[in-house]
Write an enzyme that holds these catalytic residues in place. Structure first.
Site: not given
Length: 475
Positions: A243, A277
């Site tokens: 990720e 993120c």
């Protein structure tokens, strides 16, 4: 771990022969130096984990779940200490750090419950034949975790890897090494010796772990690092879960309240000083409400700058990168109507910044800034905004603010991302999971599906022997 020379990087953490030295992002003062692992210690950690993996894989899922519940209890008891370390090393406010640790506790408890019901599938052939699948642990898992939400993200990977029967070698970010060590000290006693190990180091140590003889590598961090890890894992034959970075768009339709939309944009762009993120990285607002939206967004940023709620960035290196994006945009014609300058004084603070008149060729619109910056581009129509939101090489998440169901459905179908959030910039049910796309990564990073990532499937076919079949057919 003992020290070794690997690399030196500018900013508030340095790695090398003296270990990893951390400076306080609020004051710039040196906090401590954490020893860095050498190649021999990396090899030893992998060997120890490999030795412990077989016994842990043989443990019943309920037994592994009980160990995870014990780890969650220990983590909850140590929350205040860990939150203090988080605040010291990364600058994150303690209340936010505590919220992240609370989320980590819940995640461990969730995986403890999911493990005993993680199951395979079955397929019937003829009456005396059956196929079924068994989920087995992959073996040794290397987990490379970030600094921006260090406990919550790490515990998601740690919990899923351990509860499915893998042994774990965890390398926390070199930007919060003492926190990473402390987390390991809290969690490790809940598991048999060698099942969960923590190792400290910078990029050099991460590279050694990614190239080692392991079975799965999970990485949460930058896209550049993720790409290198993916290549190393492919060569080593490991399963890789990533990720990585994002350049998440926020698309604002003409039929929403501009003040509410600005509040959503501010939450998405400025929370944790933009160091998330899935932060809002670029904003496309319909021309019909653009003026009101921009005024409200400027006010949101000014409020945060005025009341001192914008925490420092993790270090000076990050601040330099953020300011380079802002300065580059201004040089190309953007206007910083709030923030945009380097503040005086110690530490790595950067103000909440609103950039107007942005265009698609600016780096602040095409790359991940990872700071408290809200760049705005006005669009002629929803279709124009959606087209721009669909552009780029990243595919982590996107947010759509609209009251038009047709537009919402259009956006959901078109956006090439793992997660689409509608009318809630940080929405999402507990246990949710998504598959990032493009340079944002690969594989499920959270939720029940992460258990599948840490296991491999064995298919079993059972049929009756000829004698049994003959007995069946006898009158």
């Amino acid at each position: 771990m003992s020290t070794t020379a690997t690399e030196t990087t500018p900013g508030s953490e340095t790695t090398g022969g003296a270990g990893i030295t951390i400076q306080d992002p609020r004051t710039g003062e040196v906090l401590w130096t954490v020893p860095e692992a050498g190649p021999e210690e990396v090899d030893q950690a992998i060997t120890v984990a490999r030795s412990a993996a077989r016994g842990w894989a043989a443990a019943a899922p309920a037994e592994r779940g009980a160990a995870l519940r014990a780890a969650a209890k220990a983590l909850n008891a140590a929350a205040q200490e860990l939150a203090g370390l988080n605040a010291s090393e990364t600058g994150r406010p303690e209340d936010e750090a505590l919220a992240g640790i609370s989320a980590a506790v819940s995640t461990l408890e969730q995986y403890a419950e999911l493990a005993p019901v993680h199951r395979g599938h079955s397929l019937r052939g003829n009456r005396l034949a059956t196929d079924y699948t068994v989920a087995e642990p992959r073996g040794v898992a290397v987990l490379l975790t970030p600094w921006n939400d260090p406990v919550a993200v790490a515990c998601g990977l740690i919990g899923a890897a351990l509860v499915t029967g893998n042994a774990v070698v965890h390398k926390p970010s070199e930007r919060c090494p003492r926190l990473g060590e402390a987390l390991g000290e809290v969690l490790a006693p809940a598991f048999p010796p060698g099942v969960f190990l923590t190792i400290s180091g910078g990029a050099g140590v991460g590279a050694l772990l990614a190239q080692a003889d392991v079975d799965v590598i999970a990485h949460v961090g930058s896209s550049a690092s993720g790409a290198r890890i993916a290549r190393a894992g492919a060569l080593a034959g490991a399963h890789v879960i990533r990720e990585n970075g994002g350049n998440d768009p926020l698309l604002v339709d003409r039929d929403v309240d501009p003040a509410w939309a600005a509040e959503q944009a501010a939450i998405g762009a400025f929370s944790n000083s933009g160091q998330i993120c899935t932060a809002v990285e670029r904003i496309y607002v319909h021309k019909d409400i653009a003026d009101q939206f921009c005024v409200a967004l400027e006010a949101e940023a000014a409020l945060r700058n005025g009341n001192g709620t914008v925490a420092p960035l993790v270090d000076e290196r990050m601040r330099e990168a953020v300011h380079a994006h802002v300065s580059g945009a201004v040089a190309q014609g953007a206007r910083a109507v709030e923030g945009g300058g380097l503040p005086d004084g110690p530490g790595s603070f950067y103000p909440a910044t609103v950039l107007l008149d942005c265009t698609g060729n600016m780096e602040v619109m095409t790359e991940e800034t990872f700071g408290p910056v809200a760049p705005v581009q006005v669009v002629e129509s929803f279709d124009d905004g959606l087209r721009l939101a669909c552009s780029g090489k990243y595919g982590l998440a996107a947010t759509v603010l609209s009251a038009n169901l047709a537009h919402i459905q259009q956006a959901v179908a078109a956006l090439p991302v793992g997660t689409v959030k509608v009318n809630d910039v940080f929405g999402g049910a507990p246990g949710g999971a998504a598959q990032p796309r493009g340079r944002s990564g690969h594989g499920f990073g959270y939720g029940p599906e992460l258990l599948d990532e840490f296991t491999q499937v064995k298919v079993v076919h059972i049929a009756a022997p000829p004698a049994a079949a003959a007995e069946r057919d006898r009158p």
